[in-house]
Design an enzyme around this catalytic site. Structure first.
Site, PDB file in Angstrom:
ATOM      1  N   HIS A 289      -1.464   8.977 -15.549  1.00 17.52           N
ATOM      2  CA  HIS A 289      -1.817   8.638 -14.162  1.00 17.52           C
ATOM      3  C   HIS A 289      -3.337   8.670 -14.026  1.00 17.52           C
ATOM      4  O   HIS A 289      -3.948   9.746 -14.050  1.00 17.52           O
ATOM      5  CB  HIS A 289      -1.170   9.644 -13.216  1.00 17.52           C
ATOM      6  CG  HIS A 289      -1.277   9.277 -11.771  1.00 17.52           C
ATOM      7  ND1 HIS A 289      -2.036   8.219 -11.312  1.00 17.52           N
ATOM      8  CD2 HIS A 289      -0.707   9.827 -10.658  1.00 17.52           C
ATOM      9  CE1 HIS A 289      -1.933   8.138 -10.005  1.00 17.52           C
ATOM     10  NE2 HIS A 289      -1.133   9.098  -9.588  1.00 17.52           N
TER      11      HIS A 289
ATOM     12  N   LYS B 262       2.303   3.905 -16.016  1.00 22.95           N
ATOM     13  CA  LYS B 262       1.869   5.291 -16.253  1.00 22.95           C
ATOM     14  C   LYS B 262       2.647   5.953 -17.385  1.00 22.95           C
ATOM     15  O   LYS B 262       2.203   6.964 -17.926  1.00 22.95           O
ATOM     16  CB  LYS B 262       2.008   6.114 -14.965  1.00 22.95           C
ATOM     17  CG  LYS B 262       1.078   5.672 -13.843  1.00 22.95           C
ATOM     18  CD  LYS B 262       1.228   6.536 -12.603  1.00 22.95           C
ATOM     19  CE  LYS B 262       0.326   6.068 -11.465  1.00 22.95           C
ATOM     20  NZ  LYS B 262       0.789   4.812 -10.829  1.00 22.95           N
TER      21      LYS B 262
ATOM     22  N   CYS C  90      -4.879   7.982  -5.017  1.00 23.48           N
ATOM     23  CA  CYS C  90      -4.211   7.197  -6.055  1.00 23.48           C
ATOM     24  C   CYS C  90      -3.857   5.783  -5.604  1.00 23.48           C
ATOM     25  O   CYS C  90      -3.319   4.995  -6.393  1.00 23.48           O
ATOM     26  CB  CYS C  90      -2.970   7.931  -6.532  1.00 23.48           C
ATOM     27  SG  CYS C  90      -3.359   9.604  -7.106  1.00 23.48           S
TER      28      CYS C  90
ATOM     29  N   PHE D 261      -1.972  10.988  -2.276  1.00 27.22           N
ATOM     30  CA  PHE D 261      -1.976  12.223  -1.504  1.00 27.22           C
ATOM     31  C   PHE D 261      -2.580  11.905  -0.134  1.00 27.22           C
ATOM     32  O   PHE D 261      -3.522  11.123  -0.017  1.00 27.22           O
ATOM     33  CB  PHE D 261      -2.840  13.284  -2.194  1.00 27.22           C
ATOM     34  CG  PHE D 261      -2.178  13.976  -3.358  1.00 27.22           C
ATOM     35  CD1 PHE D 261      -0.872  13.690  -3.727  1.00 27.22           C
ATOM     36  CD2 PHE D 261      -2.870  14.926  -4.095  1.00 27.22           C
ATOM     37  CE1 PHE D 261      -0.269  14.340  -4.798  1.00 27.22           C
ATOM     38  CE2 PHE D 261      -2.279  15.589  -5.169  1.00 27.22           C
ATOM     39  CZ  PHE D 261      -0.976  15.285  -5.516  1.00 27.22           C
TER      40      PHE D 261
ATOM     41  N   HIS E 113       4.627   2.706  -8.684  1.00 26.45           N
ATOM     42  CA  HIS E 113       3.699   3.836  -8.780  1.00 26.45           C
ATOM     43  C   HIS E 113       4.167   4.738  -9.925  1.00 26.45           C
ATOM     44  O   HIS E 113       3.370   5.162 -10.736  1.00 26.45           O
ATOM     45  CB  HIS E 113       3.665   4.580  -7.448  1.00 26.45           C
ATOM     46  CG  HIS E 113       2.570   5.595  -7.351  1.00 26.45           C
ATOM     47  ND1 HIS E 113       1.272   5.328  -7.707  1.00 26.45           N
ATOM     48  CD2 HIS E 113       2.577   6.900  -6.938  1.00 26.45           C
ATOM     49  CE1 HIS E 113       0.515   6.412  -7.510  1.00 26.45           C
ATOM     50  NE2 HIS E 113       1.287   7.380  -7.057  1.00 26.45           N
TER      51      HIS E 113
ATOM     52  N   GLU F 123      10.320   6.815  -4.322  1.00 20.88           N
ATOM     53  CA  GLU F 123       9.942   5.413  -4.565  1.00 20.88           C
ATOM     54  C   GLU F 123      11.189   4.569  -4.807  1.00 20.88           C
ATOM     55  O   GLU F 123      11.287   3.436  -4.318  1.00 20.88           O
ATOM     56  CB  GLU F 123       8.989   5.312  -5.763  1.00 20.88           C
ATOM     57  CG  GLU F 123       8.513   3.881  -5.986  1.00 20.88           C
ATOM     58  CD  GLU F 123       7.374   3.757  -6.982  1.00 20.88           C
ATOM     59  OE1 GLU F 123       7.145   4.708  -7.752  1.00 20.88           O
ATOM     60  OE2 GLU F 123       6.702   2.697  -6.979  1.00 20.88           O
TER      61      GLU F 123
END
Length: 410
Positions: free
Chosen positions: A338, A333, A161, A397, A301, A312
């Site tokens: 996402h 998002k 991502c 990830f 994010h 975050e």
């Protein structure tokens, strides 16, 4: 080192295709989430997604499209839009002074699933000869280079991502070093497939608000229950400043900083306290030679998962201090879902458009504030305010983080 500016934007998103449509949708806090239409999702626990409404055959001929996975199709559309937005024609783009840096987090998932059915239901020797070229991750960069005759530097970042951010960051370095005059850069992803949704659903990473898709993606809200998967592409044109000025290009913003870092902690969970993300943000500001107080907006994010949004927020506080010192923060998002490897590209475009338009995009669906998350998340409505510096950050990830710093060009 050369100075690098953004001159073309090519968003292909669930809320709008093209720079103007995407900007207007952000300002309206539009919803891009709905029931899955690409296939019958009735066997899945999650049946919602952010799908792009675009006529692929308006950009690609039927024979070519049949030999491409959708993640490549979306990248090609994004590159066409970005180059047109930059005012660059085929003659100007072709040649060794134009490069490509486009990545994807997964690659040709739909192709893999379709050809796997051929293997198990018929015979492995009946798979299409285009199977491998359709699915491998570097094909978005490769096809965009072929389409536009761009024979300069070429690369493909694959950092889940954070892919789109890393692709733009690497392109920035290439132009900075003088290895190309312009780069076509960004991320693309087409994960709205049975296995794509199932894979994230069994991890309990996705929202299960099937009955209310428009309210499912709710970053930073107390009742967030996971992210909504989406597809798209976010492609930009980066140019060396003097080259852009010489041809009278419209300059959206200057790229002034970039950094990556690793959590070195867990395959999916962020490091406690957002330590890795904070380090990335600090390094990006150091690369830009800017102080945290210079930053006027941060495109987060902001996935809508409990762990990401908490950590975050903690990372932002580590770098900027408590709420009063942190800049306004919002999550694209909340509107698009996402889009995985495309997210960094799409959200970099959102950050650049915030600088250029003087309007900060909002966070949709922030109806129930989380008492542990107390930054200014620009809830519900876009906000008119001129800012000089904006950041876009994304996390992956595997614990890979990336941040881009943009400055208003004057």
């Amino acid at each position: 080192m050369k100075r690098v500016v953004v001159t073309g934007l090519g968003p292909v998103t669930p809320i709008g295709v093209g720079a103007s449509a995407f900007l207007e949708a952000q300002h309206a806090a539009a919803n891009g989430i709905g029931p899955v239409s690409h296939f019958d999702p009735s066997e899945l626990s999650v049946r919602i997604a952010g799908e792009v409404d675009v006529d692929v055959l308006a950009y690609l001929d039927k024979k070519a499209a049949k030999r491409l996975d959708r993640f490549v199709e979306l990248a090609l559309i994004g590159s066409d839009l970005a180059l047109a937005d930059a005012g660059l024609d085929a003659e100007a783009v072709a040649g060794e002074r134009t490069g490509t840096s486009i990545g994807t987090g997964i690659g040709g998932l739909d192709t893999w699933e379709n050809e796997s059915r051929v293997r198990f239901e018929r015979n492995p020797m009946r798979v299409t000869p285009f199977f491998i070229p359709m699915l491998i991750a570097n094909m978005a960069s490769g096809h965009v280079a072929m389409r536009h005759g761009a024979t300069g530097p070429s690369t493909s970042v694959v950092t889940a991502c954070a892919t789109g951010s890393g692709s733009i960051g690497d392109a920035y370095r290439i132009v900075q070093r003088g290895e190309a005059d312009r780069m076509i850069a960004g991320g693309t992803e087409a994960p709205v497939t049975p296995m794509g949704i199932a894979g994230f659903a069994v991890m309990k990473a996705l929202s299960t608000r099937n009955d209310a898709p428009e309210a499912a993606s709710r970053p930073f809200a107390a009742d967030r229950d996971g992210f909504v998967i989406g597809e798209g592409a976010g492609i930009v044109v980066l140019e060396e400043l003097e080259h852009a000025k010489a041809r009278g290009a419209r300059i959206y913003a200057e790229v002034v900083g970039y950094a990556t870092s690793a959590d070195a902690h867990h395959i999916t969970a962020p490091a406690p306290g957002g330590e890795g993300a904070a380090r990335c943000l600090t390094w990006a500001l150091r690369d830009a030679a800017l102080d945290p107080s210079d930053v006027g907006y941060l495109n987060a994010h902001g996935t809508s998962t409990p762990a990401n949004d908490l950590n975050e927020t903690l990372a932002i506080k580590t770098v900027f201090g408590e709420r009063g010192d942190a800049p306004p923060v919002s999550s694209t998002k909340s509107m698009t879902g996402h889009t995985l490897g495309a997210a960094g590209g799409i959200e970099a475009i959102a950050a650049v458009q915030a600088l250029h338009s003087g309007v900060l995009p909002p966070t949709r669906n922030l109806d129930v504030p989380d008492p542990d998350l107390d930054l200014d998340y620009v809830p519900h409505e876009a906000r008119e305010v001129d800012v000089d510096v904006a950041i876009s950050q994304n996390f992956a990830f595997g614990g890979q983080n990336a941040a881009l710093v943009f400055r208003r060009y004057a």
